[in-house]
Scaffold this motif. Sequence first.
Motif, PDB file in Angstrom:
ATOM      1  N   GLY A  28       0.798  -1.219   0.000  1.00  0.00           N
ATOM      2  CA  GLY A  28       0.000   0.000   0.000  1.00  0.00           C
ATOM      3  C   GLY A  28       0.827   1.262   0.000  1.00  0.00           C
ATOM      4  N   LEU A  79      -2.005  -0.918   6.863  1.00  0.00           N
ATOM      5  CA  LEU A  79      -2.999  -1.688   6.122  1.00  0.00           C
ATOM      6  C   LEU A  79      -4.200  -2.043   6.992  1.00  0.00           C
ATOM      7  CD1 LEU A  79      -0.696  -4.062   4.027  1.00  0.00           C
ATOM      8  CD2 LEU A  79      -1.924  -2.024   3.249  1.00  0.00           C
ATOM      9  N   LYS A  82      -6.218   1.057   7.253  1.00  0.00           N
ATOM     10  CA  LYS A  82      -6.865   1.333   5.971  1.00  0.00           C
ATOM     11  C   LYS A  82      -8.056   0.418   5.757  1.00  0.00           C
ATOM     12  CE  LYS A  82      -5.704   1.845   1.066  1.00  0.00           C
ATOM     13  NZ  LYS A  82      -4.612   1.754   0.059  1.00  0.00           N
ATOM     14  N   HIS A  83      -7.870  -0.890   6.014  1.00  0.00           N
ATOM     15  CA  HIS A  83      -8.953  -1.847   5.831  1.00  0.00           C
ATOM     16  C   HIS A  83     -10.077  -1.608   6.827  1.00  0.00           C
ATOM     17  CE1 HIS A  83      -5.905  -4.761   3.807  1.00  0.00           C
ATOM     18  NE2 HIS A  83      -6.364  -3.853   2.975  1.00  0.00           N
TER      19      HIS A  83
END
Length: 261
Positions: A28, A79, A82-83
């Motif tokens: 990412g 991540l 973000k998820h």
Amino acid sequence: MKVIRKIIEIDPDRCDGCGQCVISCAEGAIEIIDGKATLVSEAYCDGLGACLGECPQGALKLVEREAEDFDPEAVEHYLEHKHAGQAAKARTFHAVPQCPSHQIHMLKKEPAPFHNPNPASTASALSHWPVQIRLIPPDAPFLQEANLLVAADCTAVAVPNFHEKFLNGRVVMIGCPKFDNIMDYAERFAKIFAHNAIRRVTVLSMEVPCCSALLGVVRKGMENAGKKVPLEEVVVGIQGDVLETRTIIPDNSPQTSSNQD
């Protein structure tokens, strides 16, 4: 801590914002910001260059310079955050009472043939609802055994006989890789390929650079699902003419067919 190491460098003059590199970067580290690929943090880039071969404009290269050391723990936290943010958005979306446009409808019991026997007909060839990539659930019944048409939304406006030429006999999913989240696209297609026995896929995109990411997300989703489905790409000009048709994954089955004239 800064060290001398290899890291990705992005040439903004060459970058057209297609987003192919975003799909290929598992950490990412790259995002599309203001229409350009951008390294969001040096610490997220592992310097292995998995994204290099995905850029159609040659805007990426590996350089050796002083940079923040690669931090896998920071990547993991990034991540996860973000998820989590994407999941929260999805929960918020589903918590809102759905309007009729979100409800699945089977408009035709039997799919129309690939070739319309009456080209002058103005009847719609649409067989289902919804049609937006973001709104179609991976377990939608019309996806099972489907001949899938993944189309950039502009193609339906550019191609004058879109229904007769491309939509007949296919299940359509439309979206815009320029304005939508292409990583969400890749995850959704992975679930679609994992959950359904898709027969074949046609990716229909415009000639503009940002559309090239559409093929990439479909291939990424297929790869993540461990599937290999016959796949072709059709590129349409802004005047609606077909500029290029190419086979990406051959169909070795005896019943191979196409709706191309």
